[in-house]
Design a protein around this motif. Structure first.
Motif, short mmCIF file in Angstrom:
data_model
loop_
_atom_site.label_atom_id
_atom_site.label_comp_id
_atom_site.label_asym_id
_atom_site.label_seq_id
_atom_site.Cartn_x
_atom_site.Cartn_y
_atom_site.Cartn_z
N GLN A 89 0.83 -1.20 0.00
CA GLN A 89 0.00 0.00 0.00
C GLN A 89 0.86 1.25 0.00
O GLN A 89 0.55 2.24 -0.68
N GLY A 90 1.95 1.22 0.76
CA GLY A 90 2.86 2.36 0.77
C GLY A 90 3.51 2.58 -0.59
O GLY A 90 3.71 3.72 -1.02
N LEU A 91 3.82 1.49 -1.28
CA LEU A 91 4.40 1.59 -2.61
C LEU A 91 3.38 2.04 -3.66
O LEU A 91 3.74 2.61 -4.68
N SER A 92 2.10 1.79 -3.39
CA SER A 92 1.05 2.04 -4.39
C SER A 92 0.42 3.42 -4.27
O SER A 92 0.07 4.04 -5.28
N LEU A 93 0.22 3.89 -3.03
CA LEU A 93 -0.49 5.17 -2.84
C LEU A 93 0.42 6.33 -3.22
O LEU A 93 1.52 6.48 -2.69
N ASN A 99 -6.97 6.54 3.77
CA ASN A 99 -6.14 5.38 4.10
C ASN A 99 -4.84 5.78 4.80
O ASN A 99 -4.29 4.99 5.56
N PHE A 100 -4.37 7.01 4.54
CA PHE A 100 -3.27 7.54 5.34
C PHE A 100 -3.72 7.72 6.79
O PHE A 100 -3.08 7.27 7.74
N LEU A 101 -4.85 8.40 6.96
CA LEU A 101 -5.37 8.70 8.30
C LEU A 101 -5.79 7.44 9.05
O LEU A 101 -5.66 7.36 10.28
N GLY A 102 -6.29 6.45 8.31
CA GLY A 102 -6.84 5.25 8.94
C GLY A 102 -5.85 4.51 9.80
O GLY A 102 -6.22 3.91 10.82
N ILE A 103 -4.57 4.52 9.43
CA ILE A 103 -3.54 3.80 10.18
C ILE A 103 -3.47 4.32 11.62
O ILE A 103 -3.22 3.57 12.56
N LEU A 104 -3.73 5.62 11.81
CA LEU A 104 -3.71 6.21 13.15
C LEU A 104 -5.10 6.26 13.78
O LEU A 104 -5.27 5.94 14.95
N THR A 134 -12.65 2.20 0.60
CA THR A 134 -11.95 1.30 -0.31
C THR A 134 -10.94 2.08 -1.15
O THR A 134 -11.14 3.25 -1.46
N ILE A 135 -9.87 1.40 -1.54
CA ILE A 135 -8.80 2.08 -2.28
C ILE A 135 -9.11 2.18 -3.77
O ILE A 135 -8.83 3.18 -4.41
N SER A 136 -9.73 1.15 -4.33
CA SER A 136 -9.91 1.14 -5.78
C SER A 136 -11.36 1.30 -6.22
O SER A 136 -11.65 2.11 -7.10
N THR A 137 -12.29 0.55 -5.60
CA THR A 137 -13.66 0.54 -6.13
C THR A 137 -14.35 1.89 -5.99
O THR A 137 -15.18 2.24 -6.83
N ALA A 138 -14.03 2.67 -4.96
CA ALA A 138 -14.65 4.00 -4.80
C ALA A 138 -14.29 4.89 -6.00
O ALA A 138 -15.13 5.65 -6.50
N VAL A 139 -13.04 4.80 -6.46
CA VAL A 139 -12.61 5.60 -7.62
C VAL A 139 -13.25 5.07 -8.90
O VAL A 139 -13.72 5.84 -9.74
N VAL A 140 -13.26 3.74 -9.05
CA VAL A 140 -13.84 3.12 -10.25
C VAL A 140 -15.33 3.47 -10.38
O VAL A 140 -15.80 3.85 -11.44
N TYR A 141 -16.07 3.34 -9.29
CA TYR A 141 -17.50 3.62 -9.31
C TYR A 141 -17.78 5.11 -9.55
O TYR A 141 -18.75 5.48 -10.20
#
Length: 332
Positions: free
Chosen positions: A53-57, A141-146, A115-122
């Motif tokens: 995820q770090g490599l992808s975002l 997803n950045f904020l979610g980790i904390l 979601t990382i992908s489907t929200a953008v796709v939809y």
């Protein structure tokens, strides 16, 4: 005559349908004390997922996306404030009182990022602004980790087998399993390691395979230790009904509150899909890190997320198709 397209089967959902019966039939294989000793392998899988995820975002989406500040504030507010408040209120009013583990699992679902992908796709399929959606899924997803660990502490959830929570040890685990691999991935990305951008399908399939492994190990451990009590089995239909109710209510409230703000209809699809969807890809490894890979109740704690995931895919896919055909966001 045009040939009708057969609906494609999502391999990931098919995988879930396979690993759950496998865990039930042969729990000794995936249990923590089983043949494969999955405890350490599960931790490795969690770290790998967050490294990917770090490599992808792409952090640049955060720098470039501040032009629609009100839309972002609305969306993040729904993800991390609207959802938990709404879910807590519905739990109080719901006639069935769930077991402690199911109650905790429902609250965990409520605080997850989108979601990382489907929200953008939809969003793109519905004719919305995918750049706005991309900004919000990245930020969430950045904020979610904390935010997710802090919320679960606030809810006083049954972390680590209901033992008193060692706050320092807890955050050490979150840093080592979630934040550190993610930060390493982001650092490698800034140094020019963009391999995941070139092989998105490979990274997606790898993450999904690791998630299926974590899922199999969690349910194997629970079945091996006979955690599913009569109470949880009896409450399963009520849980499904609750998740359906939650799914409908949030999809009514998000567009209703968006219209009240008076913001432009162009951003409604991105605000809608980013606010209503919850990630299984990050949620399952987060749950495993938070509640403990060897926690026998882990399978019960993640049940709400597992029920919500296919439901949101089906419903939001239909909504996106409807919007794309009408082209009128205001009609929802």
């Amino acid at each position: 005559k045009k040939e009708m397209k057969r609906p494609s089967i999502d391999p990931f959902l098919a995988g879930i349908c396979l690993v759950l019966p496998a865990a039930w039939l042969w729990p000794e294989m995936g249990a923590k004390e089983g043949i494969l000793r999955t405890g350490m392998l599960t931790k490795f899988a969690i770290g790998t997922i967050f490294l990917i995820q770090g490599l992808s975002l792409n952090g640049k989406h955060l720098q470039e996306g501040f032009s629609c500040g009100k839309v972002h504030l609305f969306t993040q507010g729904w993800i991390f404030a609207g959802w938990p408040i709404m879910t807590w209120l519905i739990l109080q009013a719901f006639p069935i009182k769930f077991s402690t583990d199911l109650h905790t699992g429902i609250l965990f679902l409520a605080v997850l990022p989108t979601t990382i992908s489907t929200a953008v796709v939809y969003t793109e399929k519905a004719g919305g602004n995918p750049a706005t959606a991309l900004f919000n899924v990245t930020l969430a997803n950045f904020l979610g980790i904390l935010v997710v660990p802090l919320y679960m502490m606030l809810f006083q959830a049954n972390l680590e087998k209901s033992l008193p929570l060692d706050t320092w040890a807890f955050f050490q685990k979150i840093i080592l399993l979630l934040a550190l691999p993610f930060a390493i991935g982001q650092t490698m990305r800034k140094m020019g390691f963009l391999l995941m951008d070139e092989h998105k399908l490979v990274s997606r399939n790898l993450c999904q395979g690791l998630i299926l492994f974590i899922l199999w190990a969690a349910f194997s451990n629970s079945f091996e230790q006979r955690v599913f009590s009569r109470e949880e089995i009896v409450q399963l239909p009520q849980l499904c009904g609750f998740i359906v109710l939650l799914t409908i209510i949030v999809r009514v409230l998000v567009p209703a509150t968006y219209r009240i703000t008076g913001m432009h209809a162009e951003h409604l699809p991105s605000a809608f899909f980013c606010s209503t969807e919850k990630t299984l890809a990050a949620g399952l490894p987060m749950a495993t890190a938070l509640f403990g890979s060897e926690n026998p109740a882990l399978a019960i704690l993640i049940l709400p997320v597992l029920i919500y995931h296919p439901l949101q895919l089906f419903l939001d896919g239909a909504i996106a198709s409807g919007w794309s055909q009408t082209g009128e966001k205001e009609t929802y």
